[in-house]
Design a protein around this motif. Structure first.
Motif, PDB file in Angstrom:
ATOM      1  N   ALA A 280       0.820  -1.218   0.000  1.00  0.00           N
ATOM      2  CA  ALA A 280       0.000   0.000   0.000  1.00  0.00           C
ATOM      3  C   ALA A 280       0.852   1.265   0.000  1.00  0.00           C
ATOM      4  CB  ALA A 280      -0.929  -0.022   1.211  1.00  0.00           C
ATOM      5  N   ASP A 281       2.005   1.216   0.665  1.00  0.00           N
ATOM      6  CA  ASP A 281       2.835   2.421   0.791  1.00  0.00           C
ATOM      7  C   ASP A 281       3.231   2.991  -0.581  1.00  0.00           C
ATOM      8  OD1 ASP A 281       4.585   4.092   2.736  1.00  0.00           O
ATOM      9  OD2 ASP A 281       5.966   3.461   1.146  1.00  0.00           O
ATOM     10  N   ARG A 285       2.682   7.105  -2.426  1.00  0.00           N
ATOM     11  CA  ARG A 285       3.765   7.989  -2.889  1.00  0.00           C
ATOM     12  C   ARG A 285       3.717   8.286  -4.384  1.00  0.00           C
ATOM     13  NH1 ARG A 285       7.366   8.198   1.463  1.00  0.00           N
ATOM     14  NH2 ARG A 285       7.002   6.497   2.913  1.00  0.00           N
ATOM     15  N   VAL A 286       3.122   7.382  -5.161  1.00  0.00           N
ATOM     16  CA  VAL A 286       2.983   7.655  -6.607  1.00  0.00           C
ATOM     17  C   VAL A 286       1.510   7.569  -6.987  1.00  0.00           C
ATOM     18  CG1 VAL A 286       5.198   6.921  -7.598  1.00  0.00           C
ATOM     19  CG2 VAL A 286       3.474   5.227  -7.122  1.00  0.00           C
ATOM     20  N   LYS A 396      12.818   2.622  -3.298  1.00  0.00           N
ATOM     21  CA  LYS A 396      12.536   2.440  -1.869  1.00  0.00           C
ATOM     22  C   LYS A 396      12.459   0.960  -1.537  1.00  0.00           C
ATOM     23  CE  LYS A 396       9.267   3.964   1.676  1.00  0.00           C
ATOM     24  NZ  LYS A 396      10.261   3.676   2.696  1.00  0.00           N
ATOM     25  N   ARG A 397      13.047   0.623  -0.392  1.00  0.00           N
ATOM     26  CA  ARG A 397      13.060  -0.782   0.045  1.00  0.00           C
ATOM     27  C   ARG A 397      11.740  -1.180   0.676  1.00  0.00           C
ATOM     28  NH1 ARG A 397      18.607  -2.570   1.835  1.00  0.00           N
ATOM     29  NH2 ARG A 397      19.961  -0.778   1.712  1.00  0.00           N
ATOM     30  N   TYR A 398      11.366  -2.435   0.484  1.00  0.00           N
ATOM     31  CA  TYR A 398      10.176  -3.021   1.125  1.00  0.00           C
ATOM     32  C   TYR A 398      10.484  -4.463   1.500  1.00  0.00           C
ATOM     33  CZ  TYR A 398       7.631   1.051  -0.572  1.00  0.00           C
ATOM     34  OH  TYR A 398       7.217   2.332  -0.806  1.00  0.00           O
ATOM     35  N   GLN A 443      16.145   9.180   0.238  1.00  0.00           N
ATOM     36  CA  GLN A 443      14.868   9.819   0.575  1.00  0.00           C
ATOM     37  C   GLN A 443      13.796   9.363  -0.401  1.00  0.00           C
ATOM     38  OE1 GLN A 443      15.201  14.053   0.606  1.00  0.00           O
ATOM     39  NE2 GLN A 443      16.490  14.095   2.429  1.00  0.00           N
ATOM     40  N   SER A 444      12.551   9.406   0.088  1.00  0.00           N
ATOM     41  CA  SER A 444      11.429   9.035  -0.785  1.00  0.00           C
ATOM     42  C   SER A 444      10.493  10.228  -0.902  1.00  0.00           C
ATOM     43  CB  SER A 444      10.661   7.872  -0.173  1.00  0.00           C
ATOM     44  OG  SER A 444      11.542   6.828   0.081  1.00  0.00           O
ATOM     45  N   PRO A 445       9.714  10.275  -1.965  1.00  0.00           N
ATOM     46  CA  PRO A 445       8.775  11.392  -2.094  1.00  0.00           C
ATOM     47  C   PRO A 445       7.716  11.348  -0.995  1.00  0.00           C
ATOM     48  CG  PRO A 445       8.486   9.801  -3.872  1.00  0.00           C
ATOM     49  CD  PRO A 445       9.670   9.361  -3.100  1.00  0.00           C
ATOM     50  N   THR A 446       7.184  12.500  -0.676  1.00  0.00           N
ATOM     51  CA  THR A 446       6.192  12.598   0.410  1.00  0.00           C
ATOM     52  C   THR A 446       4.886  11.905  -0.005  1.00  0.00           C
ATOM     53  OG1 THR A 446       5.567  14.687  -0.558  1.00  0.00           O
ATOM     54  CG2 THR A 446       7.028  14.779   1.341  1.00  0.00           C
ATOM     55  N   TYR A 447       4.067  11.611   0.978  1.00  0.00           N
ATOM     56  CA  TYR A 447       2.756  11.025   0.698  1.00  0.00           C
ATOM     57  C   TYR A 447       1.876  12.016  -0.059  1.00  0.00           C
ATOM     58  CZ  TYR A 447       3.359   7.007   3.820  1.00  0.00           C
ATOM     59  OH  TYR A 447       3.771   5.840   4.393  1.00  0.00           O
ATOM     60  N   ILE A 448       1.068  11.462  -0.938  1.00  0.00           N
ATOM     61  CA  ILE A 448       0.053  12.254  -1.638  1.00  0.00           C
ATOM     62  C   ILE A 448      -1.260  11.939  -0.921  1.00  0.00           C
ATOM     63  CG2 ILE A 448      -1.083  12.628  -3.870  1.00  0.00           C
ATOM     64  CD1 ILE A 448       1.538  11.477  -5.145  1.00  0.00           C
TER      65      ILE A 448
END
Ligand SMILES: Cc1cc2nc3c(=O)[nH]c(=O)nc-3n(C[C@H](O)[C@H](O)[C@H](O)COP(=O)(O)OP(=O)(O)OC[C@H]3O[C@@H](n4cnc5c(N)ncnc54)[C@H](O)[C@@H]3O)c2cc1C
Length: 489
Positions: A280-281, A285-286, A396-398, A443-448
């Motif tokens: 879900a994460d 972000r996208v 991003k790692r998962y 770093q990862s992009p912020t939540y939308i």
């Protein structure tokens, strides 16, 4: 100068003039007529050179590395993984056919930057510009070398990218971009109205910034098909029509199920764009924006002469609802840029099939090139853009660091996807590499915001896009506000 004078100047005998057939005036078709024979299918994929699909996955198998997605990200990851770690057993699964996602639907303009352009790099990572610029150069070195190594002919033309101002007011923005690019040593030229129209003639153009750094145009499907061939040659096991249906973290490995089989892998690289793959994460972000494109029938030499375009650059304009355009090898014009959003990122929206969408895009084409009112559109299509607040790729790692997700190109992934896959593999296999010391890799992009706020905000934004340039007012203010919140427009 009239015809008679021209003929005299060219030294034609006077008595030949009346015998000459009357010059044919182009017959204006009107938008409806120009779209009457248009096929709703991507121009690039409508090609008998498409290689046959690889078989489906029909049993359980094991792999050291599983790649999910057969677009540029997945294909570049497959090729680089096998080149750098030949001992790895690599499997790639693709839900449909290779290149049928964004990759085979792109405009195919190759950008120098891995950051969606220098201004975006300055916006997002102002302290790392020199390194990011270097990554862009090295990425294109590797891109070119790979194409040579595997003999991939993808109709590449390195003629640069040019941004054209469609309003005299926009020339000042281009001047600021020119100054920025010059500061970082780019080979750029600023063109006034006349010089711009000598490059590409449109009554709308008031000036241009032409970047002659290594950039240009490519046939995106041929590129993807070439990378597919290279991956197969390197020993990648590739399965098409084999969508991931579930993911299970089994501790030591990850099990990915497909309708008729499954892959148990030590590591997984998701190159699946905006699709939902059970994490879900990622979709916080996208988000998926649809972009739409038209292709004209091939222009005759005479039609092409009406607009010039001798240097065949890839072009973007400065409209808020941006249009981009380029020529193909056979001189079709690819004209793209009408975005829409569909609730919850519907991957197969009706709008891609609706004439109204392409009617509006065709109107923009006619406004840009009124001299081509006799040209028909052969193809029309839509495709997914993986939009994120960074406006450029992230990895991003998962799944307990056994998986990495790579996307976020926000419409600029044709070349940057090679870098995205490179960075993703370095993170996944925990290898040292210059980008890993920088925020771009950490770093990862912020939540939308989630639905339904996402849908509402997108609807208002795209409505604002439509009149912002001409009407200004609340529309311009809204777009400024969204930008101020950190979302690239
Ligand atoms: C209309 C349009 C125009 C564009 N123009 C340009 C341009 O001119 N220049 C530029 O640089 N960029 C452009 N882009 C952006 C560029 O095309 C993308 O950034 C790039 O193709 C992204 O590649 P990708 O591999 O990450 O995604 P994709 O090509 O979308 O690949 C993802 C793949 O994953 C597969 N997949 C999804 N779910 C699953 C699943 N469950 N199981 C298995 N597989 C799955 C999909 O079928 C798809 O093939 C454009 C994009 C669009 C849509």
């Amino acid at each position: 100068m009239n015809d008679r004078a021209q003929l005299f100047e060219a030294g034609m005998p006077a008595d030949a003039i009346d015998a000459r057939p009357a010059a044919r005036q182009p017959v204006a078709l009107g938008v409806e007529e120009a779209l009457a024979r248009t096929r709703l299918f991507p121009f690039w994929l409508d090609n008998p050179a498409e290689p046959p699909a690889e078989p489906k996955l029909t049993s359980d198998t094991r792999a050291d590395l599983l790649i999910v997605g057969g677009g540029f990200t997945g294909l570049w990851a497959a090729v680089q993984a096998k080149e750098q770690m030949p001992e790895l057993d690599v499997v790639l699964i693709e839900a449909g056919q290779v290149a049928h996602g964004a990759s085979g639907r792109a405009g195919g303009i190759i950008s120098t930057s891995v950051m969606h352009g220098l201004p975006n790099a300055v916006r997002v990572f102002p302290d790392d510009i020199a390194e990011l610029e270097e990554f862009g150069q090295r990425n294109l070195d590797g891109f070119e070398e790979t194409l040579k190594r595997y003999d991939i002919d993808a109709d590449i033309e390195w003629n640069g990218e040019m941004t054209v101002a469609v309003d005299p007011e926009h020339v000042a923005h281009l001047q600021a971009d020119y100054d920025l690019h010059t500061e970082y040593g780019h080979n750029v030229v600023m063109l006034d109205e006349q010089a711009t129209r000598e490059q590409l003639n449109s009554p709308l153009f008031a000036g241009a910034l032409w970047s002659r750094n290594r950039s240009g145009i490519v046939h995106p499907a041929k590129l993807a098909w070439g990378l597919k061939r290279a991956a197969l040659k390197l020993g990648v096991r590739l399965y098409e029509h084999s969508p991931l249906t579930s993911v299970t973290d089994e501790g030591e490995s990850v099990f990915v199920k497909t309708p008729e089989g499954g892959v148990r892998a030590k590591r997984v690289l998701f190159g699946s764009g905006t699709a939902k793959v059970g994490i879900a994460d990622i979709n916080r972000r996208v988000l998926q924006v649809r972009d739409h494109v038209l292709a004209t029938e091939p222009l005759t030499d005479e039609q092409l002469a009406r607009i010039g375009w001798k240097n065949r650059q890839g072009i973007y304009d400065t409209r808020t609802q941006l249009n981009y355009f380029r020529l193909t090898k056979n001189n079709n014009i690819i004209f793209g840029g009408l975005v829409s959003y569909h609730f919850d990122g519907n991957p197969d929206p009706q709008q891609d099939q609706q004439r109204e969408t392409y009617y509006r895009l065709a109107q923009a084409f006619c406004k840009t090139f009124p001299q081509l009112s006799d040209v028909r559109f052969s193809h029309a299509w839509g495709g997914p853009i993986d939009y994120c607040s960074r406006g450029s790729v992230f990895a991003k790692r998962y799944l307990g660091d056994k998986a990495v997700f790579v996307a976020g190109y926000t419409g600029f992934g044709v070349a940057a996807s090679r870098f995205g896959a490179f960075m993703g593999l370095n993170i996944l296999f925990d290898r040292q590499s210059p980008e890993r010391t920088l925020d771009i890799a950490n770093q990862s992009p912020t939540y939308i915001p989630p639905e339904p706020v996402r849908w509402l905000a997108a609807k208002v934004t795209f409505h604002a896009f439509d009149g912002a340039d001409a009407e200004g007012g609340w529309k311009r203010a809204w777009i400024k506000g969204i930008k101020a919140m950190g979302f690239p427009m």
